[in-house]
Scaffold this motif. Structure first.
Motif, PDB file in Angstrom:
ATOM      1  N   CYS A 216       0.814  -1.217   0.000  1.00 32.39           N
ATOM      2  CA  CYS A 216       0.000   0.000   0.000  1.00 32.39           C
ATOM      3  C   CYS A 216       0.848   1.268   0.000  1.00 32.39           C
ATOM      4  O   CYS A 216       0.334   2.369   0.222  1.00 32.39           O
ATOM      5  CB  CYS A 216      -0.939   0.004   1.210  1.00 32.39           C
ATOM      6  SG  CYS A 216      -2.077  -1.393   1.259  1.00 32.39           S
ATOM      7  N   ASP A 217       2.135   1.134  -0.252  1.00 30.73           N
ATOM      8  CA  ASP A 217       3.041   2.282  -0.288  1.00 30.73           C
ATOM      9  C   ASP A 217       2.853   3.020  -1.610  1.00 30.73           C
ATOM     10  O   ASP A 217       3.193   2.511  -2.674  1.00 30.73           O
ATOM     11  CB  ASP A 217       4.479   1.782  -0.151  1.00 30.73           C
ATOM     12  CG  ASP A 217       5.499   2.907  -0.014  1.00 30.73           C
ATOM     13  OD1 ASP A 217       5.163   4.071  -0.308  1.00 30.73           O
ATOM     14  OD2 ASP A 217       6.643   2.604   0.385  1.00 30.73           O
ATOM     15  N   MET A 218       2.341   4.240  -1.541  1.00 31.19           N
ATOM     16  CA  MET A 218       2.077   5.018  -2.739  1.00 31.19           C
ATOM     17  C   MET A 218       3.272   5.885  -3.151  1.00 31.19           C
ATOM     18  O   MET A 218       3.217   6.554  -4.179  1.00 31.19           O
ATOM     19  CB  MET A 218       0.849   5.912  -2.517  1.00 31.19           C
ATOM     20  CG  MET A 218      -0.395   5.158  -2.091  1.00 31.19           C
ATOM     21  SD  MET A 218      -0.839   3.826  -3.246  1.00 31.19           S
ATOM     22  CE  MET A 218      -1.326   4.791  -4.677  1.00 31.19           C
ATOM     23  N   VAL A 219       4.354   5.853  -2.365  1.00 29.42           N
ATOM     24  CA  VAL A 219       5.529   6.669  -2.669  1.00 29.42           C
ATOM     25  C   VAL A 219       6.536   5.897  -3.510  1.00 29.42           C
ATOM     26  O   VAL A 219       7.165   6.455  -4.421  1.00 29.42           O
ATOM     27  CB  VAL A 219       6.185   7.181  -1.372  1.00 29.42           C
ATOM     28  CG1 VAL A 219       7.489   7.915  -1.668  1.00 29.42           C
ATOM     29  CG2 VAL A 219       5.211   8.097  -0.622  1.00 29.42           C
ATOM     30  N   ILE A 220       6.693   4.620  -3.228  1.00 32.74           N
ATOM     31  CA  ILE A 220       7.632   3.788  -3.982  1.00 32.74           C
ATOM     32  C   ILE A 220       6.891   3.098  -5.108  1.00 32.74           C
ATOM     33  O   ILE A 220       6.069   2.204  -4.880  1.00 32.74           O
ATOM     34  CB  ILE A 220       8.319   2.754  -3.078  1.00 32.74           C
ATOM     35  CG1 ILE A 220       8.995   3.447  -1.897  1.00 32.74           C
ATOM     36  CG2 ILE A 220       9.341   1.949  -3.878  1.00 32.74           C
ATOM     37  CD1 ILE A 220      10.038   4.477  -2.292  1.00 32.74           C
ATOM     38  N   SER A 221       7.157   3.545  -6.315  1.00 37.45           N
ATOM     39  CA  SER A 221       6.462   3.019  -7.489  1.00 37.45           C
ATOM     40  C   SER A 221       7.467   2.782  -8.617  1.00 37.45           C
ATOM     41  O   SER A 221       8.157   3.721  -9.030  1.00 37.45           O
ATOM     42  CB  SER A 221       5.378   4.004  -7.941  1.00 37.45           C
ATOM     43  OG  SER A 221       4.756   3.562  -9.123  1.00 37.45           O
TER      44      SER A 221
END
Length: 227
Positions: free
Chosen positions: A184-189
């Protein structure tokens, strides 16, 4: 007569040996209990060492001496290579202060990159026992396209810095490497950026990017890795 005196002297010396002070090992406390490695915490972009307070308090409660928990703050606007050089100096200070032979590195987000540069290029593998990456953009993140400056450029997928960092062995030397990523980490993409070849790669519950530093289960898993 002489042999009798020699035997008496030897017996006296043997009797005194247990009474002589034995230098304490740098890895033991005054009770002879093995002390854990000092932990150097490395924060990420636009952050500071205070973000580690919850995790550091848990380590302290688990028996880590206060002077073995270094919540390091650095200038996160500088290149990760520059930060790596400052990290080398910080680790040397911690080793001198504690008398330890090696440290453990626990990093969050961009902190993974400077610490990996230190390990790969600045001789850090000889001074680090275990390395941890929480939500590290080890292969870049698209979110870095929305910020500027040297460290953001270095965090972009395919950057010159990352290409050099990931060339060859991604987990060099003897340190024990481990990573944690959240679905659910929206920063690491993309999320797959976190994992490294040669590391123990873990996936957490649904946590936000900064929540990994405070999550109880992540702490327990990190502590087990450091032990």
């Amino acid at each position: 007569m002489i042999r009798t005196l020699l035997r008496s002297s030897s017996a006296l010396l043997l009797a005194l040996v247990p009474l002589l002070p034995v230098p304490a090992s740098a890895a033991e406390d005054q009770h002879g209990t093995a002390r854990p490695d000092p932990v150097v915490f490395v924060h990420g972009w636009n952050s500071d060492g205070s973000t580690w307070q919850i995790m550091a308090d848990r380590f302290r409660a688990a028996g880590w001496p206060a002077d073995h928990l270094d919540l390091w703050t650095y200038d996160a606007t500088r290149s990760n290579a520059t930060t790596a050089a400052r990290l080398a100096e910080e680790i040397d200070r911690v080793l001198e202060r504690t008398g330890a032979a090696r440290v453990d590195l626990v990093t969050h987000s961009m902190g993974a990159l400077s610490s990996r540069h230190y390990l790969k290029n600045l001789g850090g593998t000889a001074k680090v026992d275990a390395w941890v990456s929480l939500a590290g953009p080890n292969h870049g993140t698209d979110a870095a396209r929305w910020c500027g400056g040297a460290p953001c450029i270095e965090m972009r997928p395919g950057s010159e810095f990352l290409s050099a960092l990931n060339s060859g062995d991604e987990t060099p030397g003897s340190p024990r490497y481990a990573t944690w990523r959240s679905p659910c980490d929206m920063v690491i993409s993309p999320g797959s950026s976190v994992a490294l070849n040669g590391a123990v790669n873990n996936t957490t519950a649904c946590l936000g990017h900064s929540d990994l530093q405070a999550d109880q289960r992540v702490y327990e898993e990190v502590k087990k890795h450091l032990r």
